[in-house]
Design a protein around this motif. Structure first.
Motif, PDB file in Angstrom:
ATOM      1  N   LEU A   3       5.037 -11.611 -12.745  1.00  0.00           N
ATOM      2  CA  LEU A   3       4.193 -11.129 -11.655  1.00  0.00           C
ATOM      3  C   LEU A   3       4.856 -11.367 -10.317  1.00  0.00           C
ATOM      4  O   LEU A   3       4.827 -10.526  -9.426  1.00  0.00           O
ATOM      5  N   LYS A   4       5.485 -12.531 -10.191  1.00  0.00           N
ATOM      6  CA  LYS A   4       6.155 -12.864  -8.937  1.00  0.00           C
ATOM      7  C   LYS A   4       7.300 -11.898  -8.661  1.00  0.00           C
ATOM      8  O   LYS A   4       7.451 -11.387  -7.562  1.00  0.00           O
ATOM      9  N   ILE A   5       8.103 -11.615  -9.698  1.00  0.00           N
ATOM     10  CA  ILE A   5       9.215 -10.686  -9.527  1.00  0.00           C
ATOM     11  C   ILE A   5       8.695  -9.277  -9.247  1.00  0.00           C
ATOM     12  O   ILE A   5       9.205  -8.571  -8.379  1.00  0.00           O
ATOM     13  N   GLY A   6       7.634  -8.873  -9.992  1.00  0.00           N
ATOM     14  CA  GLY A   6       7.059  -7.557  -9.770  1.00  0.00           C
ATOM     15  C   GLY A   6       6.497  -7.407  -8.367  1.00  0.00           C
ATOM     16  O   GLY A   6       6.675  -6.369  -7.723  1.00  0.00           O
ATOM     17  N   SER A   7       5.825  -8.441  -7.875  1.00  0.00           N
ATOM     18  CA  SER A   7       5.274  -8.398  -6.529  1.00  0.00           C
ATOM     19  C   SER A   7       6.384  -8.324  -5.482  1.00  0.00           C
ATOM     20  O   SER A   7       6.293  -7.589  -4.489  1.00  0.00           O
ATOM     21  N   LYS A   8       7.458  -9.085  -5.731  1.00  0.00           N
ATOM     22  CA  LYS A   8       8.591  -9.060  -4.812  1.00  0.00           C
ATOM     23  C   LYS A   8       9.239  -7.679  -4.791  1.00  0.00           C
ATOM     24  O   LYS A   8       9.636  -7.177  -3.742  1.00  0.00           O
ATOM     25  N   LEU A   9       9.333  -7.062  -5.977  1.00  0.00           N
ATOM     26  CA  LEU A   9       9.906  -5.721  -6.063  1.00  0.00           C
ATOM     27  C   LEU A   9       9.052  -4.716  -5.298  1.00  0.00           C
ATOM     28  O   LEU A   9       9.577  -3.893  -4.531  1.00  0.00           O
ATOM     29  N   MET A  10       7.735  -4.774  -5.487  1.00  0.00           N
ATOM     30  CA  MET A  10       6.842  -3.837  -4.802  1.00  0.00           C
ATOM     31  C   MET A  10       6.876  -4.033  -3.296  1.00  0.00           C
ATOM     32  O   MET A  10       6.942  -3.059  -2.533  1.00  0.00           O
ATOM     33  N   LEU A  11       6.858  -5.287  -2.843  1.00  0.00           N
ATOM     34  CA  LEU A  11       6.882  -5.559  -1.414  1.00  0.00           C
ATOM     35  C   LEU A  11       8.199  -5.108  -0.794  1.00  0.00           C
ATOM     36  O   LEU A  11       8.212  -4.456   0.264  1.00  0.00           O
ATOM     37  N   SER A  12       9.316  -5.419  -1.466  1.00  0.00           N
ATOM     38  CA  SER A  12      10.627  -5.013  -0.954  1.00  0.00           C
ATOM     39  C   SER A  12      10.744  -3.493  -0.923  1.00  0.00           C
ATOM     40  O   SER A  12      11.230  -2.916   0.061  1.00  0.00           O
ATOM     41  N   GLY A  13      10.282  -2.850  -2.005  1.00  0.00           N
ATOM     42  CA  GLY A  13      10.328  -1.396  -2.044  1.00  0.00           C
ATOM     43  C   GLY A  13       9.488  -0.762  -0.949  1.00  0.00           C
ATOM     44  O   GLY A  13       9.898   0.228  -0.327  1.00  0.00           O
ATOM     45  N   LEU A  14       8.315  -1.350  -0.680  1.00  0.00           N
ATOM     46  CA  LEU A  14       7.444  -0.828   0.364  1.00  0.00           C
ATOM     47  C   LEU A  14       8.077  -0.971   1.739  1.00  0.00           C
ATOM     48  O   LEU A  14       8.081  -0.021   2.545  1.00  0.00           O
ATOM     49  N   VAL A  15       8.645  -2.147   2.021  1.00  0.00           N
ATOM     50  CA  VAL A  15       9.262  -2.384   3.325  1.00  0.00           C
ATOM     51  C   VAL A  15      10.438  -1.445   3.549  1.00  0.00           C
ATOM     52  O   VAL A  15      10.576  -0.825   4.621  1.00  0.00           O
ATOM     53  N   ILE A  16      11.306  -1.307   2.541  1.00  0.00           N
ATOM     54  CA  ILE A  16      12.476  -0.440   2.699  1.00  0.00           C
ATOM     55  C   ILE A  16      12.055   1.020   2.795  1.00  0.00           C
ATOM     56  O   ILE A  16      12.651   1.803   3.555  1.00  0.00           O
ATOM     57  N   THR A  17      11.004   1.409   2.061  1.00  0.00           N
ATOM     58  CA  THR A  17      10.512   2.786   2.161  1.00  0.00           C
ATOM     59  C   THR A  17       9.996   3.080   3.567  1.00  0.00           C
ATOM     60  O   THR A  17      10.230   4.169   4.115  1.00  0.00           O
ATOM     61  N   VAL A  18       9.289   2.116   4.169  1.00  0.00           N
ATOM     62  CA  VAL A  18       8.822   2.280   5.552  1.00  0.00           C
ATOM     63  C   VAL A  18      10.010   2.437   6.497  1.00  0.00           C
ATOM     64  O   VAL A  18      10.010   3.304   7.389  1.00  0.00           O
ATOM     65  N   LEU A  19      11.035   1.606   6.306  1.00  0.00           N
ATOM     66  CA  LEU A  19      12.243   1.718   7.140  1.00  0.00           C
ATOM     67  C   LEU A  19      12.907   3.082   6.950  1.00  0.00           C
ATOM     68  O   LEU A  19      13.416   3.678   7.913  1.00  0.00           O
ATOM     69  N   LEU A  20      12.898   3.580   5.714  1.00  0.00           N
ATOM     70  CA  LEU A  20      13.474   4.896   5.453  1.00  0.00           C
ATOM     71  C   LEU A  20      12.687   5.990   6.164  1.00  0.00           C
ATOM     72  O   LEU A  20      13.276   6.904   6.773  1.00  0.00           O
ATOM     73  N   LEU A  21      11.362   5.901   6.109  1.00  0.00           N
ATOM     74  CA  LEU A  21      10.528   6.896   6.794  1.00  0.00           C
ATOM     75  C   LEU A  21      10.738   6.848   8.305  1.00  0.00           C
ATOM     76  O   LEU A  21      10.768   7.903   8.970  1.00  0.00           O
ATOM     77  N   ILE A  22      10.895   5.647   8.853  1.00  0.00           N
ATOM     78  CA  ILE A  22      11.181   5.524  10.291  1.00  0.00           C
ATOM     79  C   ILE A  22      12.529   6.166  10.621  1.00  0.00           C
ATOM     80  O   ILE A  22      12.663   6.885  11.626  1.00  0.00           O
ATOM     81  N   SER A  23      13.522   5.917   9.775  1.00  0.00           N
ATOM     82  CA  SER A  23      14.845   6.510   9.994  1.00  0.00           C
ATOM     83  C   SER A  23      14.784   8.031   9.931  1.00  0.00           C
ATOM     84  O   SER A  23      15.405   8.724  10.747  1.00  0.00           O
ATOM     85  N   ILE A  24      14.018   8.563   8.968  1.00  0.00           N
ATOM     86  CA  ILE A  24      13.861  10.016   8.856  1.00  0.00           C
ATOM     87  C   ILE A  24      13.160  10.578  10.079  1.00  0.00           C
ATOM     88  O   ILE A  24      13.558  11.626  10.621  1.00  0.00           O
TER      89      ILE A  24
END
Length: 345
Positions: A3-24
């Motif tokens: 669960l900890k790894i899954g939560s870390k993956l989801m949080l990291s993916g969300l943050v990087i996706t937001v950064l990607l959308l900002i870059s776009i």
């Protein structure tokens, strides 16, 4: 723990996706023709009658962003695979010479065939669709030479592999420059794009040409990502688990070469993305390559799209090649990693 790894993956993916959308967003709204977010949405959904907006978004900016994202993802995944196979955090498709081999093959292609390919009888589609094939041949040639010099007593010597890759990359880079100097002015300008790394002339044909390669090869690499976890063990330990060690490494390397070649065919030799993205991913989600690989892809997307935004705006109306911007970021980061490795950190 899962669960900890899954939560870390989801949080990291969300943050990087937001950064990607900002870059776009920054990439779409900035440039010689500025536009608002509302104008972009109306144009994307077909609610605008402004033909100039449609031209700027669909023919210039959007293809460039998509190509940047695909190339960034491909190089990020390939970099993670290279580092996993070699057990070396400083490994990178560019450092191993694969970029140089693929780039040299494409320069040779431009030199011998570009005039014929651009003729009306064949058309531009064939020109772009053939580039990944030439790039793959060049990358495969480098890989075969690396294997030939690195194969010792039935196994791959990873230290020799890296050193051989660096030497071959330098040699193929010199060959590429020599061939470029023999070209006419128009072909030389096009070849320079590949050697410096640029996506300013991206179009939808480039996307159609590389998309199948990226999707299929990324899926193959992700399906085998669990093997990279085992490769961190000693070779004897891996064999004791019933894994065909050398065969699986060859499959992973060939798939990585194809992925890098597809990227190089439309963007040229962009270094350091495959080095930086996996390190960012490891800091966010750890060393498990099942989680590391998708985050490396997202990190590569952000790095390249944002770098291309910087390349087109900092010296506007002039533009830098995105490869130069990534190198400005990557060289200090590489030296930092090298210094940390020497300290044993």
């Amino acid at each position: 723990m899962q669960l900890k790894i899954g939560s870390k993956l989801m949080l990291s993916g969300l943050v990087i996706t937001v950064l990607l959308l900002i870059s776009i967003y920054l990439h779409l709204t900035s440039g010689s023709y500025a536009m608002s977010l509302g104008e972009i949405f109306r144009t994307l959904f077909g609610w605008s009658d402004d033909r100039k907006l449609e031209l700027v978004i669909f023919q210039f900016r959007l293809p460039r962003i998509i190509v940047g994202a695909l190339v960034g993802a491909g190089l990020g995944i390939a970099g993670a695979v290279m580092q996993g196979i070699t057990r070396n955090g400083l490994a990178d498709p560019g450092i191993l010479g694969i970029n140089a081999g693929a780039g040299t093959a494409i320069v040779i292609y431009i030199f011998f065939f570009q005039g014929m390919i651009q003729s009306e009888s064949i058309g531009g589609w064939l020109a772009v669709l053939m580039m990944p094939i030439f790039g793959f041949v060049g990358g495969l040639l480098v890989a075969l030479l690396i294997f030939a010099f690195s194969w010792r007593q039935g196994t791959l010597d990873m230290q020799r592999l890296i050193l051989t890759g660096i030497a071959l990359g330098t040699g193929f880079g010199a060959l590429s420059l020599y061939i470029s100097l023999k070209m006419n002015a128009n072909d030389f300008e096009m070849a320079t794009v590949w050697t410096t790394g640029s996506i300013y002339n991206a179009n939808w044909i480039y996307i159609y040409a590389m998309l199948p390669w990226v999707i299929i090869l990324s899926a193959i690499l992700y399906r085998k990502s669990y093997l990279l976890n085992y490769f961190q063990l000693s070779d004897d330990s891996v064999r004791s688990l019933g894994i065909r060690n050398e065969r699986e490494k060859v499959v992973l390397l060939l798939a990585s070469i194809g992925l890098v070649s597809a990227c190089v065919s439309v963007s040229g030799g962009i270094a350091f993305v495959g080095l930086i993205a996996p390190h960012i991913s490891r800091r966010l989600v750890g060393n498990d390559y099942r989680y590391n690989m998708p985050i490396s892809a997202l990190a590569g997307m952000v790095l390249l799209v944002f770098s291309d935004y910087i390349a087109k705006t900092v010296f506007a109306p002039a533009e830098l090649a995105v490869g130069i911007v990534v190198s400005i970021i990557g060289v200090p980061y590489f030296l930092f990693l090298l210094a940390r490795a020497n300290r044993g950190g």
